[in-house]
Design a protein around this motif. Structure first.
Motif, short mmCIF file in Angstrom:
data_model
loop_
_atom_site.label_atom_id
_atom_site.label_comp_id
_atom_site.label_asym_id
_atom_site.label_seq_id
_atom_site.Cartn_x
_atom_site.Cartn_y
_atom_site.Cartn_z
N ARG A 46 36.55 4.50 72.19
CA ARG A 46 37.00 5.54 73.13
C ARG A 46 35.78 6.15 73.83
O ARG A 46 34.75 6.39 73.19
CB ARG A 46 37.76 6.64 72.40
CG ARG A 46 39.02 6.15 71.70
CD ARG A 46 39.78 7.28 71.04
NE ARG A 46 39.02 7.93 69.98
CZ ARG A 46 38.42 9.10 70.09
NH1 ARG A 46 38.46 9.80 71.23
NH2 ARG A 46 37.76 9.62 69.08
N ASN B 207 34.68 9.33 76.48
CA ASN B 207 35.08 10.57 77.14
C ASN B 207 33.84 11.36 77.53
O ASN B 207 32.74 11.09 77.05
CB ASN B 207 35.95 11.42 76.20
CG ASN B 207 37.25 10.73 75.85
OD1 ASN B 207 38.13 10.60 76.68
ND2 ASN B 207 37.37 10.29 74.60
N PHE C 240 35.49 17.34 68.48
CA PHE C 240 36.91 17.01 68.62
C PHE C 240 37.09 15.65 69.29
O PHE C 240 37.84 14.80 68.79
CB PHE C 240 37.61 18.09 69.45
CG PHE C 240 38.95 17.65 69.98
CD1 PHE C 240 40.03 17.46 69.13
CD2 PHE C 240 39.11 17.37 71.34
CE1 PHE C 240 41.27 17.02 69.62
CE2 PHE C 240 40.34 16.94 71.83
CZ PHE C 240 41.42 16.77 70.97
N LEU C 241 36.42 15.43 70.43
CA LEU C 241 36.57 14.16 71.13
C LEU C 241 36.05 12.98 70.30
O LEU C 241 36.54 11.86 70.44
CB LEU C 241 35.83 14.21 72.47
CG LEU C 241 36.48 15.09 73.54
CD1 LEU C 241 35.56 15.21 74.75
CD2 LEU C 241 37.85 14.53 73.96
N ALA D 21 41.37 13.04 68.23
CA ALA D 21 41.46 12.62 69.64
C ALA D 21 41.61 11.11 69.74
O ALA D 21 41.14 10.49 70.70
CB ALA D 21 40.21 13.08 70.39
N VAL E 205 42.72 9.68 73.05
CA VAL E 205 42.07 10.26 74.22
C VAL E 205 40.91 9.36 74.62
O VAL E 205 39.96 9.18 73.85
CB VAL E 205 41.54 11.69 73.93
CG1 VAL E 205 40.87 12.26 75.17
CG2 VAL E 205 42.66 12.60 73.45
#
Length: 254
Positions: free
Chosen positions: A181, A183, A229-230, A235, A238
């Motif tokens: 992931r 972000n 969090f990310l 997450a 996300v």
């Protein structure tokens, strides 16, 4: 159990500011940590000591992110010391404020090499290690509110932060099939070394704070939570997202 229990996190520009706050919060949340840095050795070692005091493993590896070989060295050294890479935080950046019309070529090129090229090489090296491990990972890049708005003395800086934001969007597509992931976080005005001189005037600081709905300038620790969090499994769905962390500054246009 912390949000990052059993994980290994790497962060560039990790000896001070947002990078240091992220490294220490990651350790509080259960991660072992490797920091890249370029400045004072003693400051980097003090960060390592803080992490170790939390019962986690830590290593500091010196290197200029503007040099492509630094990325491979950082990732390889971290793997040798800590075993793997689960999370990578691309944070290192500079912003030597300067007027547009007489911008020195060296200032423009150095800002590009550190902020954008450095992010690219570091993210690529970390992603290759994650792919080789075969069980996914998380990459978080520190972009900026400056990716979305302009700055009179930031004509060299804002394009790099827009580029970092765009890099995460494209990397999310390129790496999704590997379970990685990608972000970005977009900080507003955060009190760090990057803007220490620009905000040295108390009147300017007060004026800047007054424009922010939450009524204050940001601290490095304000970014650590969103980054963690990310990076965490909270997450897990996300990817390709950009999270503003600016106290509401961007929306305050009236």
């Amino acid at each position: 159990m912390g949000l990052l229990e059993g994980k290994t996190l790497l962060v560039t520009g990790g000896s001070a500011g947002i990078g240091r706050a992220t490294a220490i919060e990651a350790a509080r949340q259960g991660a072992n940590v490797a920091i890249n840095y370029i400045g004072d050795d003693s400051i980097a070692q003090s960060c390592v000591q803080q992490i170790e005091a939390l019962g986690r493993k830590a290593i500091a590896i010196k290197g200029d992110v503007a040099e492509p070989e630094t990325a491979k060295n950082f990732v390889n050294s971290a793997v040798n010391a800590l075993g793997r890479v689960d999370i990578f935080v691309s944070n290192a950046g500079i912003c030597p404020f300067h007027a547009f019309l007489d911008m020195p070529v060296e200032t423009f090129e150095r800002t590009m090499r550190v902020n954008l090229h450095g992010a690219y090489w570091m993210v690529q090296a970390a992603a290759n290690q994650m792919v080789a491990q075969g069980d996914g990972g998380a990459i978080v890049a520190v972009s900026s509110i400056s990716a979305l708005v302009g700055g009179e003395y930031q004509t060299h800086y804002t394009p790099t932060k827009a580029g970092v934001h765009s890099l995460m969007q494209s990397a999310a597509i390129a790496l999704g099939r590997h379970g990685i992931r990608c972000n970005s976080v977009l900080p507003g005005t955060i009190l760090t070394d990057i803007n220490k001189e620009d905000l040295a005037d108390p009147e300017k600081r007060a004026r800047m704070a007054a424009r922010i709905p939450l009524g204050r300038l940001g601290e490095p620790e304000d970014l650590a939570g969103p980054i963690v969090f990310l990076a965490s499994d909270m997450a897990r769905y996300v990817s390709g997202a950009a999270l503003l962390v600016d106290g509401g500054a961007l929306v305050n246009l009236q």
